[in-house]
Design an enzyme around this catalytic site. Structure first.
Site, PDB file in Angstrom:
ATOM      1  N   SER A 269       0.891  -1.100   0.108  1.00  0.00           N
ATOM      2  CA  SER A 269      -0.023   0.152   0.013  1.00  0.00           C
ATOM      3  C   SER A 269       1.226   1.232   0.045  1.00  0.00           C
ATOM      4  O   SER A 269       2.066   1.080   0.406  1.00  0.00           O
ATOM      5  CB  SER A 269      -1.074   0.044   1.405  1.00  0.00           C
ATOM      6  OG  SER A 269      -1.804   1.186   1.284  1.00  0.00           O
TER       7      SER A 269
ATOM      8  N   ARG B 270      -0.582  -4.010  -6.740  1.00  0.00           N
ATOM      9  CA  ARG B 270      -1.925  -4.606  -6.004  1.00  0.00           C
ATOM     10  C   ARG B 270      -3.288  -3.929  -6.678  1.00  0.00           C
ATOM     11  O   ARG B 270      -3.360  -2.765  -6.639  1.00  0.00           O
ATOM     12  CB  ARG B 270      -1.857  -4.541  -4.423  1.00  0.00           C
ATOM     13  CG  ARG B 270      -2.908  -5.303  -3.787  1.00  0.00           C
ATOM     14  CD  ARG B 270      -2.701  -6.821  -3.909  1.00  0.00           C
ATOM     15  NE  ARG B 270      -3.506  -7.675  -2.988  1.00  0.00           N
ATOM     16  CZ  ARG B 270      -4.870  -8.041  -3.487  1.00  0.00           C
ATOM     17  NH1 ARG B 270      -5.438  -7.924  -4.723  1.00  0.00           N
ATOM     18  NH2 ARG B 270      -5.657  -8.953  -2.679  1.00  0.00           N
TER      19      ARG B 270
ATOM     20  N   THR C 281      -6.703   1.673   5.310  1.00  0.00           N
ATOM     21  CA  THR C 281      -6.269   0.973   6.451  1.00  0.00           C
ATOM     22  C   THR C 281      -7.375   1.160   7.512  1.00  0.00           C
ATOM     23  O   THR C 281      -7.677  -0.062   8.333  1.00  0.00           O
ATOM     24  CB  THR C 281      -4.815   1.434   6.815  1.00  0.00           C
ATOM     25  OG1 THR C 281      -3.950   1.237   5.587  1.00  0.00           O
ATOM     26  CG2 THR C 281      -4.452   0.466   7.941  1.00  0.00           C
TER      27      THR C 281
ATOM     28  N   CYS D 269      -1.383  -6.692 -17.266  1.00  0.00           N
ATOM     29  CA  CYS D 269      -0.597  -7.556 -16.285  1.00  0.00           C
ATOM     30  C   CYS D 269       0.907  -6.529 -15.897  1.00  0.00           C
ATOM     31  O   CYS D 269       1.577  -6.513 -16.789  1.00  0.00           O
ATOM     32  CB  CYS D 269      -0.367  -8.832 -16.540  1.00  0.00           C
ATOM     33  SG  CYS D 269       0.901  -9.676 -15.556  1.00  0.00           S
TER      34      CYS D 269
ATOM     35  N   CYS E  42       3.778 -14.060 -11.123  1.00  0.00           N
ATOM     36  CA  CYS E  42       2.806 -13.456 -10.769  1.00  0.00           C
ATOM     37  C   CYS E  42       2.815 -12.910  -9.358  1.00  0.00           C
ATOM     38  O   CYS E  42       3.406 -13.619  -8.282  1.00  0.00           O
ATOM     39  CB  CYS E  42       1.289 -14.514 -10.262  1.00  0.00           C
ATOM     40  SG  CYS E  42      -0.056 -13.804  -9.661  1.00  0.00           S
TER      41      CYS E  42
ATOM     42  N   CYS F 147      -1.651  -9.439  -7.961  1.00  0.00           N
ATOM     43  CA  CYS F 147      -2.321  -8.145  -7.738  1.00  0.00           C
ATOM     44  C   CYS F 147      -3.909  -8.514  -8.125  1.00  0.00           C
ATOM     45  O   CYS F 147      -4.563  -7.224  -7.808  1.00  0.00           O
ATOM     46  CB  CYS F 147      -1.842  -7.211  -8.828  1.00  0.00           C
ATOM     47  SG  CYS F 147      -2.049  -7.499 -10.679  1.00  0.00           S
TER      48      CYS F 147
ATOM     49  N   CYS G 217      -5.857  -9.493 -13.419  1.00  0.00           N
ATOM     50  CA  CYS G 217      -6.356 -10.254 -14.658  1.00  0.00           C
ATOM     51  C   CYS G 217      -7.743 -10.692 -14.346  1.00  0.00           C
ATOM     52  O   CYS G 217      -8.485 -10.830 -15.145  1.00  0.00           O
ATOM     53  CB  CYS G 217      -5.241 -11.503 -14.973  1.00  0.00           C
ATOM     54  SG  CYS G 217      -4.967 -12.436 -13.558  1.00  0.00           S
TER      55      CYS G 217
END
Length: 539
Positions: free
Chosen positions: A49, A292, A328, A484, A508, A511, A514
Site C-alpha cells: 500500500s 496490487r 487501512t 498485467c 505473478c 495483484c 487479470c
C-alpha cells in the site's frame, strides 16, 4: 483442527479482527480460540500500500501503540496536490479529504508485522505460508471453515501431493483483501452482491527508492493528477517521503479504462520522467517493486457483509475511502465491528456455530465508518464524466453539500465490460526503459522477490482455452499482455501465424488485475501453494 474463530488473511483487517476478538474474550473472562491463516511466507510478505495511515482506528484498538513500538515513525508534514501537463506542473488547492495533518507515512507491511506480534501476544495462532483454498460448509449450508490447498501436487497432476488441512470454526472471518478468491465464491453462493452496484477497481503500482539526502524531505506528501493519463481515464500518483532517505512512488489507474492498448505499468514508468518528479530520484537507487488491485466502488458497491457462519471485512468487502486515498483505518474499523458481532453470537444459546452475525451490518451503519464513506460516495463515480467535470462536481459535493447531496451516483458497469475494440483505439507508443529511472517488467518482478514452485498446478486458470486467441487477441489485441504488471501473459507464435497465450505463472505478484479486467472473465485467479508469490520488504 477446530477453533472458535478462523480468520482468513493476515492484512490489517484480519489481524485487527483477531486482536479484537481476543481483547473482548479477555474482558469478558472467556476463552475464545482464534486461528489466522496467511498465504504469504510471513505476515507482511504480500502487503502493499502507499501508505499514509490515519491512526483513528489504531487509537481505538491499541491506545498505547506508541509505547508498544508501532512502526509509525514519520509524521505527515507538507501536502502538495499537482496537476501535470507533459512538461509543467501546477499546484492546486489540496482537497480537504487529502489533508494528512496528524497522519503517518508507513510501510504497511511492517505495520502488519507489528500487528501480528500484538495478536500472538494475545494468544492468536498465526500460520503464515498456508493458503486457504476452499470454503467448507455444514450440512445446513452454513460456513464450517476453510481448507488449505494441497502441497506438492505435480504441475500436470502426476503427483498427488500432501492433502491440505481442514480448519473448522464456529465463525469464519474473511479478510482476503481486494478480489478475494474465496470471497468470490461466497458472493455467488449467498447472493451477497444482489442489490449492490458493480464493484470498480484500480491497480496500484509502487516502487521503493533510496534517494540522495538532498532530495529527501521526511514527511513530504505529493499527489498528482493529469499527465500521463488522458482526461477520460481515472488515475493519479503518490510520492511519500519515509525515514532513512527512502521515498515511495506509485501510480493508480482505474480499471474501468477503455483503451486496450493502455498499460498501467508503462504509464507509471512514463510518469517518473516528468520534470517535477524525476529530480527526486536522480542519483537514487530502486529497492523494491510491487502491484496490487484496490476496491474503489465505495459504499454503493458494498456487498452484504454477513452469511451463516461468516463475515467479510476490509478490502475484500470494499471499505476503501477513495477521495482520502486511505483504506487501512476503514478496513481495521470494519474488522473491529465484525469481531464484536462474532463474539456476541459465540455467547448465544447455539454457541455461534453456523449462526449469522447479523448485528455486524447494523454496527457498521451506526459507526463513523459508514458516515465517512457515505459523505464521499459520489466522488469516484463522477469521474466517468472526465477529469475536469469530476473535479468541479467534487468541489461542489464537498463544500456545498458537505457530502450529503440528495442523490447517489451509481457505478453502471463492471470493469471487464468497459474495453473498446482495438480497431476503435489508437496504440500508445511507450518509451523504452533506461534502466536508471524507468525499468521493464521482468527486472521489476525480480526485486519483488516473487517466487512460485514451478512444479505445481498453475494458479491462473482459463475457463475456455480458445478465448485468449479467438476473443481477446482478435477483438482487443490481447490486453492481458499490457494490464498485467508482471509479464505473466504473453502471446507467442504470432509471427509464425500460430498465436497462443503463454502464462508465466511464476511471475505473478498476486495483484488480481487479470481476474478483474479480463473482458470475458475467462481468467480465474486461485490460490497457489502457500508461501508463493512476492516477499515484499518494507512495502
Amino acid at each position: 483442527m477446530e477453533y472458535d474463530v478462523v480468520v482468513v488473511g493476515g492484512g490489517p483487517s484480519g489481524l485487527s479482527a483477531a486482536i479484537r476478538v481476543k481483547q473482548l474474550a479477555e474482558q469478558q473472562g472467556r476463552d475464545i480460540s482464534v486461528c489466522l491463516l496467511e498465504k504469504g511466507s510471513e505476515i507482511g510478505a504480500h502487503i502493499l500500500s502507499g501508505a499514509v495511515i490515519e491512526p483513528r482506528t489504531l487509537n481505538e484498538l491499541i491506545p498505547d501503540w506508541k509505547e508498544k513500538g508501532a512502526p509509525l515513525n514519520t509524521p505527515a508534514a507538507k501536502d502538495r496536490f499537482l496537476f501535470l501537463t507533459e512538461t509543467e506542473s501546477v499546484q492546486l488547492p489540496t482537497p480537504p479529504q487529502m489533508n494528512n495533518h496528524g497522519n503517518y507515512i508507513v510501510s504497511l507491511g511492517n505495520f502488519c508485522r507489528w500487528l501480528g506480534e500484538q495478536a500472538e501476544a494475545l494468544g492468536v495462532e498465526i500460520y503464515p505460508g498456508f493458503a486457504a483454498a476452499e470454503v467448507l460448509y455444514n450440512a445446513d449450508g452454513s460456513v464450517k471453515g476453510v481448507a488449505t490447498g494441497n502441497v506438492g501436487t505435480g504441475k500436470n497432476g502426476e503427483l498427488e501431493g500432501e492433502p491440505g488441512i481442514e480448519l473448522w470454526a464456529k465463525q469464519t472471518i474473511f479478510a482476503e483483501g481486494c478480489r478475494g478468491s474465496l470471497t468470490k465464491t461466497l458472493f455467488e453462493r449467498f447472493a451477497l452482491r444482489d442489490g449492490a452496484d458493480p464493484q470498480t477497481y484500480g491497480i496500484g503500482i509502487k516502487e521503493l527508492w533510496e534517494v540522495k539526502p538532498e532530495n529527501h524531505q521526511p514527511g513530504s506528501i505529493t499527489h498528482t493528477v493529469g499527465w500521463p493519463m488522458d482526461t477520460a481515464t481515472y488515475g493519479g500518483s503518490f510520492l511519500y517521503h519515509l525515514e532513512n532517505n527512502q521515498v515511495v512512488v506509485g501510480f493508480v489507474v482505474g480499471l474501468d479504462y477503455e483503451n486496450p492498448y493502455l498499460s498501467p505499468f508503462e504509464e507509471f514508468q512514463r510518469f517518473k520522467t516528468h520534470p517535477a518528479i524525476k529530480k527526486v530520484f536522480e542519483g537514487g537507487r530502486r529497492i523494491s517493486y510491487g502491484a496490487r488491485a484496490l476496491s474503489e466502488g465505495g459504499i454503493q458497491s458494498l456487498p452484504k457483509l454477513t452469511f451463516p457462519g461468516g463475515v467479510l471485512v476490509g478490502d475484500t468487502a470494499g471499505f476503501l475511502n477513495v477521495p482520502k486515498i486511505k483504506g487501512t483505518h476503514t478496513a481495521m474499523k470494519s474488522a473491529m465491528l465484525a469481531a464484536e458481532a462474532v463474539v456476541e453470537v459465540l455467547a448465544g444459546d447455539a454457541g455461534g456455530a453456523g449462526v449469522e452475525a447479523s448485528s455486524y451490518s447494523a454496527k457498521v451503519k451506526q459507526s463513523w465508518l459508514y458516515d465517512e464513506l457515505w459523505k464521499v460516495r459520489n466522488i469516484r463515480p463522477s469521474f466517468r464524466w472526465g477529469l475536469w467535470p469530476a473535479m468541479i462536481y467534487s468541489a461542489v459535493d464537498t463544500f456545498l453539500f458537505r457530502g450529503r447531496a440528495p442523490w447517489t451516483l451509481r457505478h453502471r458497469h463492471a470493469d471487464n465490460e468497459t474495453l473498446r475494440p482495438a480497431a476503435e483505439c489508437t496504440p500508445i507508443d511507450y518509451p523504452k526503459p533506461d534502466g536508471e529511472l524507468t525499468f521493464d517488467r521482468l527486472s521489476s518482478v525480480f526485486i519483488s522477490n516473487t517466487n512460485h514452485s514451478e512444479d505445481q498446478p498453475p494458479h491462473l486458470k482459463l475457463k475456455n482455452k480458445s478465448v485468449p486467441i479467438e476473443v481477446n487477441l482478435a477483438e482487443y489485441d490481447a490486453p492481458e499482455q499490457r494490464y498485467c504488471p508482471a509479464g505473466v501473459y504473453e502471446i507467442v507464435g504470432r509471427d509464425e501465424g500460430q498465436p497462443r497465450l503463454q502464462i508465466n505463472a511464476q511471475n505473478c505478484v498476486h495483484c488480481k488485475t487479470c481476474d478483474i479486467k479480463d473482458p470475458t472473465q475467462n481468467i480465474n485467479w486461485v490460490t497457489p501453494e502457500g508461501g508463493g508469490g512476492p516477499n515484499y520488504p518494507n512495502m
